[in-house]
Design a protein around this motif. Structure first.
Motif, PDB file in Angstrom:
ATOM      1  N   UNK A 243       0.784  -1.237   0.000  1.00 42.36           N
ATOM      2  CA  UNK A 243       0.000   0.000   0.000  1.00 42.36           C
ATOM      3  C   UNK A 243       0.814   1.286   0.000  1.00 42.36           C
ATOM      4  N   UNK A 244       2.073   1.230   0.374  1.00 42.31           N
ATOM      5  CA  UNK A 244       2.887   2.445   0.312  1.00 42.31           C
ATOM      6  C   UNK A 244       3.228   2.758  -1.140  1.00 42.31           C
ATOM      7  N   UNK A 245       3.255   4.019  -1.488  1.00 43.97           N
ATOM      8  CA  UNK A 245       3.608   4.401  -2.859  1.00 43.97           C
ATOM      9  C   UNK A 245       5.036   4.015  -3.207  1.00 43.97           C
ATOM     10  N   UNK A 246       5.843   3.674  -2.191  1.00 44.92           N
ATOM     11  CA  UNK A 246       7.211   3.217  -2.430  1.00 44.92           C
ATOM     12  C   UNK A 246       7.302   1.696  -2.510  1.00 44.92           C
ATOM     13  N   UNK A 247       6.231   0.984  -2.141  1.00 43.38           N
ATOM     14  CA  UNK A 247       6.267  -0.474  -2.044  1.00 43.38           C
ATOM     15  C   UNK A 247       6.461  -1.168  -3.376  1.00 43.38           C
ATOM     16  N   UNK A 248       7.171  -2.270  -3.368  1.00 42.98           N
ATOM     17  CA  UNK A 248       7.494  -2.939  -4.628  1.00 42.98           C
ATOM     18  C   UNK A 248       6.271  -3.619  -5.243  1.00 42.98           C
TER      19      UNK A 248
END
Length: 474
Positions: free
Chosen positions: A172-177
């Motif tokens: 869910x993080x915009x940085x998550x792969x």
């Protein structure tokens, strides 16, 4: 009207003694009111799971599961405030884990959140906290009737830290792969259900099987009414769980609520149909409740990506698959008596896979910003990306949970499993000083019943019989 914009120079959202921090949300207040309301609804899942698990357990260990539901709220709230939120959702950090920038909820206040600019970060933080609490509570179901309570709470703190927070980051993080792959997971098919299912299986594996002692009550719910009530609360809470995952009040959120209710309903029909055929025209209330949960699990990753009829299809397929796996514990030779793996693990994997097939841009774009389609839109590669999510989350959650439990198991004094006597008399008798579940009581040896007996006496029954006998004699 322009949406609020995060300003890194004012990470808290402004100094309320100098400016009106509410002004940035003027015209967008309905979004955080909606999400806060959804959070209140989601909270009901917590006692719902406690009642469901307690009803499915044998009476002698039912109180322990209710107690753990409250204790896990407390432990995970502390974990989330301490470093959980930062590890999952900090604005810096990498694709696998966040940083400690928001350690102790530092700077988490009224600035636009990393999940949605129309939500103050403190609202976003609270809503995501409840997801973590529900997930950990599901996992602890793998230890029921033989897991020590105190070690389970310590396990919960560390499991949330090294399993849930990284998975939430990935998804869910915009940085998550996984977010950038992208895999499609609207409300937690991976971090919540697949992870909890595999982790509960690991918990049951490490603890070993329960001691049966020939008890006919083994594997039978002690209170079907509690199972029903718990399921109703979970169903209601899930409307907020999925509905709030839109992180705003929009048309997509409204469809999600309908999809969620439809999935639970069709899940009931699917499971009851299997039971009706399997048991030659007879029904099971517990089966109907399991069907509702299977339908809810199946729709969780897909709720904001599919139309109402495809939501019904996903729920029906998921519930039928789970119902047909009634003997999965025997096949795996594992005693996972609350069916967490079957409902959440298997159901979550089925739902994630079907999301890759049925996701449609015409549905996801109802929020005005998301354009994600699956095989039904000609994007067949999405199915492979969903399978990548399933494999990554399944493997990580199972392996890391096993490692964590083995570490805890060999720490001196950390007894993950109760001793045989405590298991035989029940966790309630062994770990609570003066309480038992419901209207039942168990007398000690001074009252004529040997300590450890599983005899059950309903309050008032013997007194009524004595009064009737005296009346007959006179």
């Amino acid at each position: 009207m322009a949406e609020p914009v995060y300003n890194a120079s004012m990470p808290k959202g402004g100094d309320p003694t100098k400016v009106d921090v509410n002004a940035q949300y003027v015209g967008f207040e309905y979004n955080y009111v909606y999400i806060t309301t959804c959070a209140f609804i989601v909270w009901l899942i917590i006692p719902g799971i406690g009642l469901l698990y307690s009803g499915l357990a044998r009476r002698k260990s039912a109180l322990a599961l209710l107690f753990q539901s409250l204790m896990i709220v407390a432990v995970i709230t502390f974990q989330w405030m301490f470093w959980g939120y930062s590890l999952a959702y900090s604005r810096d950090g990498g694709p696998f884990i966040g940083s400690l920038k928001n350690f102790g909820l530092m700077d988490v206040m009224v600035a636009p959140s990393p999940g949605s600019p129309v939500l103050p970060e403190i609202v976003f933080c609270y809503f995501q906290l409840l997801f973590c609490v529900c997930t950990v509570l599901i996992v602890v179901g793998g230890s029921f009737e033989r897991g020590n309570i105190l070690p389970s709470l310590i396990f919960s703190f560390f499991w949330a830290t090294i399993v849930y927070c990284p998975l939430a980051r990935w998804t869910w993080s915009s940085s998550g792969w996984l977010y950038n792959l992208p895999s499609l997971d609207f409300a937690g098919g991976g971090p919540v259900h697949i992870a909890s299912g595999w982790s509960a299986l690991a918990y049951a594996l490490i603890l070993g099987k329960r001691k049966h002692h020939g008890e006919p009550s083994h594997g039978k719910p002690h209170n079907t009414s509690m199972v029903f009530l718990g399921t109703v609360l979970i169903w209601f809470g899930w409307l907020g769980f999925n509905g709030g995952s839109s992180l705003g009040a929009n048309m997509r959120a409204m469809l999600v609520v309908f999809n969620t209710n439809a999935a639970a309903s069709i899940g009931v029909l699917g499971w009851v149909l299997v039971d009706f055929i399997k048991h030659k025209g007879k029904f099971s209330l517990v089966g109907a409740c399991e069907g509702a949960i299977a339908g809810l699990v199946g729709i969780t990753p897909a709720a904001g990506f599919v139309s109402v009829w495809l939501a019904a299809c996903i729920a029906f397929i998921t519930s039928v698959v789970c119902a047909l796996l009634q003997d999965v514990n025997d096949w795996l030779n594992i005693d996972e008596g609350l069916d967490v793996f079957k409902l959440h693990g298997v159901g979550g994997m089925v739902g994630a896979f079907l999301t890759g097939i049925f996701a449609s841009e015409s549905i996801s774009s109802l929020d005005g910003a998301t354009f994600s389609g699956g095989a039904i839109d000609g994007n067949g590669v999405q199915v492979g990306k969903q399978l990548a999510e399933v494999c990554a989350i399944s493997g990580y959650s199972f392996a890391v949970t096993c490692i964590l439990l083995y570490i805890l198991k060999f720490i001196p004094g950390m007894k993950l499993r109760v001793d045989e006597t405590s298991e035989r008399v029940g966790l309630d008798r062994a770990q609570f000083f003066d309480e038992q579940i419901g209207d039942w009581t168990m007398f000690d040896s001074t009252s004529g019943v040997v300590f450890g007996s599983t005899s059950e006496t309903m309050v008032g029954v013997h007194e009524a019989k004595d009064e009737q006998q005296s009346s007959d004699k006179s």
